[in-house]
Design a protein around this motif. Structure first.
Motif, mmCIF file in Angstrom:
data_model
loop_
_atom_site.group_PDB
_atom_site.id
_atom_site.type_symbol
_atom_site.label_atom_id
_atom_site.label_comp_id
_atom_site.label_asym_id
_atom_site.label_seq_id
_atom_site.Cartn_x
_atom_site.Cartn_y
_atom_site.Cartn_z
ATOM 1 N N THR A 3 0.846 -1.188 0.000
ATOM 2 C CA THR A 3 0.000 0.000 0.000
ATOM 3 C C THR A 3 0.884 1.240 0.000
ATOM 4 O O THR A 3 1.795 1.369 0.817
ATOM 5 C CB THR A 3 -0.906 0.017 1.238
ATOM 6 N N VAL A 4 0.631 2.148 -0.938
ATOM 7 C CA VAL A 4 1.338 3.424 -0.979
ATOM 8 C C VAL A 4 0.322 4.519 -0.647
ATOM 9 O O VAL A 4 -0.616 4.758 -1.394
ATOM 10 C CB VAL A 4 1.984 3.686 -2.350
ATOM 11 N N ALA A 11 -1.989 7.371 6.326
ATOM 12 C CA ALA A 11 -1.021 6.345 6.710
ATOM 13 C C ALA A 11 -1.167 5.930 8.170
ATOM 14 O O ALA A 11 -0.923 4.776 8.529
ATOM 15 C CB ALA A 11 0.399 6.831 6.438
ATOM 16 N N VAL A 12 -1.561 6.880 9.042
ATOM 17 C CA VAL A 12 -1.666 6.560 10.476
ATOM 18 C C VAL A 12 -3.113 6.390 10.932
ATOM 19 O O VAL A 12 -3.376 6.268 12.125
ATOM 20 C CB VAL A 12 -0.991 7.656 11.336
ATOM 21 N N SER A 13 -4.031 6.335 9.999
ATOM 22 C CA SER A 13 -5.461 6.326 10.347
ATOM 23 C C SER A 13 -5.884 5.081 11.118
ATOM 24 O O SER A 13 -6.886 5.106 11.838
ATOM 25 C CB SER A 13 -6.312 6.482 9.082
ATOM 26 N N HIS A 162 7.647 -2.624 -3.464
ATOM 27 C CA HIS A 162 7.564 -3.926 -2.813
ATOM 28 C C HIS A 162 7.837 -3.818 -1.311
ATOM 29 O O HIS A 162 7.763 -4.819 -0.598
ATOM 30 C CB HIS A 162 8.555 -4.910 -3.439
ATOM 31 N N GLY A 163 8.181 -2.606 -0.843
ATOM 32 C CA GLY A 163 8.424 -2.403 0.570
ATOM 33 C C GLY A 163 9.868 -2.554 0.998
ATOM 34 O O GLY A 163 10.182 -2.433 2.191
ATOM 35 N N ASN A 164 10.768 -2.821 0.062
ATOM 36 C CA ASN A 164 12.187 -2.923 0.394
ATOM 37 C C ASN A 164 12.729 -1.541 0.763
ATOM 38 O O ASN A 164 12.420 -0.550 0.087
ATOM 39 C CB ASN A 164 12.977 -3.488 -0.785
ATOM 40 N N LEU A 165 13.553 -1.466 1.816
ATOM 41 C CA LEU A 165 14.008 -0.182 2.331
ATOM 42 C C LEU A 165 15.528 -0.113 2.432
ATOM 43 O O LEU A 165 16.192 -1.102 2.731
ATOM 44 C CB LEU A 165 13.433 0.064 3.734
#
Length: 231
Positions: A3-4, A11-13, A162-165
């Motif tokens: 999810t973007v 994002a914090v909901s 893909h969420g890679n950081l």
């Protein structure tokens, strides 16, 4: 694809009252600035926060503290925040202080599915009062529980869909281990790229640990500015 989010508020909901959250960073380095600001705006309360420290009075987690949104703080260093001191002395804030290395290992253990471990740090001090102590090879060790959180908020320099950081230098402090220890991990990234653009050998947090991302610009405030003398 993860999810973007398009706004930090979105994002914090899902973070509600009485949630336990981990927040990456060391001092003001590597903190998810905009996610914290969104939490302040959300007015969510009764939070248990796990972080190395609680920011400063006017930035970072200090804003949540000033807004009376934190009930309990689990951390290692609290010396830069006057409001923190006031709330503790007034009995308004519960604090669980942990040696820095132990805090890091508690988070790493939680992210690895390890419920507890023994460490020599804290043996013979008030931290050991009421805690289990065992002897191994003639040396005493203190039992410590691993830590997990409902949500982990982390900050990375780059992330892909893909969420890679990938973290930048000292921002790679508590962020990687916290990313693994949250049931839901939300990453604030300075640059969001497409899959394949990150060097696979340079990835610090694999996308399997991340549920959502958002791109944003950070102020990157300096916690304590020191200038060289002209003499």
């Amino acid at each position: 694809m993860k999810t973007v989010y398009t706004t930090f508020q979105e994002a914090v909901s899902e973070i509600k009252d009485y949630s336990t959250i981990m927040v990456g960073g060391f001092g003001l380095v590597g903190i998810p600035e905009n996610l914290i600001l969104a939490l302040v705006e959300s007015k969510v309360k009764h939070l248990t926060v796990i972080s190395n420290n609680c920011g400063v009075d006017d930035w970072g987690l200090g804003l949540l503290l000033k807004n009376n949104q934190i009930d309990k703080m689990i951390g290692s260093y609290v010396g830069e925040n006057k409001e923190f001191e006031r709330q503790v002395l007034a009995g308004e804030l519960e604090v669980e202080l942990t040696p820095q290395g132990t805090l890091a290992e508690k988070i790493r253990a939680g992210g690895s599915g390890i419920p507890a471990f023994y460490t020599p740090a804290g043996v013979g001090t008030p931290l050991a009062e009421g805690q289990e102590v065992r002897s191994f090879d003639g040396k005493d060790y203190l039992l410590q529980r691993g830590l997990q959180a409902d949500f982990s908020l982390v900050r990375a320099a780059r992330g892909d869909r893909h969420g890679n950081l990938v973290y930048n230098k000292t921002a790679r402090n508590f962020n990687p281990m916290m990313a693994a220890a949250g049931k839901v991990t939300i990453a604030e990234v300075e640059e969001l790229v497409e899959p394949g653009e990150l060097d696979a050998d340079a990835i610090h947090t694999p996308g399997i640990y991340v549920q959502g991302l958002i791109e944003g610009k950070q102020e990157k405030r300096i916690e304590r500015l020191t200038l060289a003398s002209n003499n």
